[in-house]
Design a protein around this motif. Structure first.
Motif, mmCIF file in Angstrom:
data_model
loop_
_atom_site.group_PDB
_atom_site.id
_atom_site.type_symbol
_atom_site.label_atom_id
_atom_site.label_comp_id
_atom_site.label_asym_id
_atom_site.label_seq_id
_atom_site.Cartn_x
_atom_site.Cartn_y
_atom_site.Cartn_z
ATOM 1 N N ASN A 179 44.789 47.998 38.684
ATOM 2 C CA ASN A 179 43.395 47.832 38.469
ATOM 3 C C ASN A 179 42.290 48.374 39.286
ATOM 4 N N VAL A 200 47.547 43.878 39.184
ATOM 5 C CA VAL A 200 47.622 43.004 38.574
ATOM 6 C C VAL A 200 48.656 42.571 37.203
ATOM 7 N N ILE A 248 43.297 45.941 30.722
ATOM 8 C CA ILE A 248 43.423 45.507 32.238
ATOM 9 C C ILE A 248 43.401 44.056 32.011
ATOM 10 N N ASN A 249 42.259 43.585 31.837
ATOM 11 C CA ASN A 249 41.916 42.023 31.578
ATOM 12 C C ASN A 249 42.860 41.072 31.054
#
Ligand code: NAG
Length: 378
Positions: A179, A200, A248-249
């Motif tokens: 990330n 992550v 990505i989250n």
């Protein structure tokens, strides 16, 4: 007594004549002064020779520096003094020397270092009597400290310190995703840019779309950048993107598809009106039946259905004016006198007066819309 008086007169005369032959303090040219102790004298005896010297920072550019006092006048001074030049000092690697002030006595040069370099030494040097008064500074390359060791992942190369412009690369082990930026560079401010990335673990939740269903793409697990395409059930339509990507989250992006019930627009039929069926809202499969106004005839289906594409089907009813038709007989009411009894089989027009009439009845009808009326005698 007389002799001594004479002697006095003589000595006065001698003194006066000697005074008349002396020179006053000579004035030199610019940037020069009398040399030695001569500078302290106010009068100079006849025949004396004095010498000038250039002031500190100045040098003679030729001509005699000496003048002689003859009969109370100084011979012309030929020497001229000019400011000394220090010349160029040389280059500063990874820096610039600014000579814009000049390179002569009293002038100052300024050294600046290129971005990413620190100046060590004095940045300003003055031109003195004996040349530049000081040594050139050096421009030392900036250094960056290594980034903090990541908890997960690593970077390469590993060093104690890095020079300006040096690049390091980050990587994450499976199944982690980086990330941030993969590569960082030692910037001109002496810190790595951009900020260090993180490793992550990305996993998006099973996407559930109300009134919709999976169409194509991944079936899970939903890792980073996994894509799924949705379709809405029949009677529903998509109001945003049908395609979602696992971000990505661990969130679906842009957002989960939305399926809203289909609605058709208020149907408007020219020269016609609602007859039966729904009066709105017009959801999927809603039907409406229309009727044409008087004098107009339906040329297609009177009933419409709201389709899954929010369009009425098969198409909106069309009402067309009933065309005027010529009399189809040789006889006409005008050609008849009296109250003859003509049977009229058909009267077509704004109103449908079909039927059997005698002429009197025909004449009593509303003829105001004559153009649209056709009498068919038989
Ligand atoms: C990824 O980086 C962005 C920007 O630094 C940050 O806002 C976000 O929270 C990070 N996501 C995760 C899962 O760490």
């Amino acid at each position: 007594m007389a002799a001594s008086f004479l002697l006095l007169l003589t000595s006065v005369g001698l003194f006066l004549s000697a005074q008349a032959q002396d020179c006053s303090k000579p004035v030199g040219g610019d940037n020069m002064d009398l040399k030695g102790d001569d500078i302290l004298l106010q009068t100079f005896p006849d025949g004396i020779k004095v010498t000038f010297a250039c002031n500190v920072g100045y040098q003679s550019v030729g001509g005699s520096a000496s003048i002689t006092c003859t009969a109370a006048a100084w011979s012309p001074l030929r020497m001229t003094c000019e400011r000394k030049s220090c010349g160029a000092i040389g280059d500063v690697p990874n820096g610039q020397v600014d000579y814009s002030e000049g390179i002569q006595f009293g002038d100052k040069l300024t050294v600046t270092c290129d971005p990413g370099y620190d100046l060590v030494g004095n940045s300003i040097i003055q031109c003195g009597h004996e040349g530049w008064m000081g040594r050139l500074p050096v421009c030392e390359v900036k250094h960056c400290d290594p980034p903090v060791d990541p908890t997960i992942g690593s970077f390469y190369p590993v060093k104690e310190t890095y020079e300006y412009r040096e690049v390091i690369q980050f990587s994450c082990p499976e199944p982690f995703t980086l990330n941030g930026s993969k590569s960082l560079s030692c910037s001109e401010t002496g810190v790595f840019q951009p900020a260090a990335p993180k490793c992550v673990q990305v996993e998006c939740k099973e996407p559930v779309v109300k009134f919709g269903h999976w169409d194509s793409g991944s079936r899970g697990p939903y890792t980073y950048k996994t894509t799924v395409m949705f379709k809405c059930n029949e009677g529903y339509r998509m109001t945003n993107s049908a395609t979602i990507i696992c971000g990505i989250n661990s969130q679906w992006e842009p957002e989960l598809p939305k399926c809203e019930p289909v609605e058709c627009e208020e149907p408007v039929v020219k020269f016609g009106h609602w007859d039966s069926g729904s009066q709105g809202p017009y959801t999927y499969k809603t039907t409406v039946t229309f009727k044409c106004n008087e004098g107009y005839k339906m040329t297609n289906s009177a009933t419409i259905i709201c389709g899954s594409n929010s369009q009425w089907g098969p198409e909106l009813p069309k009402c067309e004016a009933v065309p005027a038709v010529q009399t189809t007989t040789t006889k006409s009411p005008e050609s008849t006198t009296g109250r003859g009894h003509f049977n009229i089989c058909l009267v077509r027009g704004i109103k449908d007066y079909s039927g059997m009439f005698d002429l009197f009845t025909v004449q009593s009808l509303d003829w105001s819309l004559n153009e649209l009326l056709t009498l068919i005698f038989c």
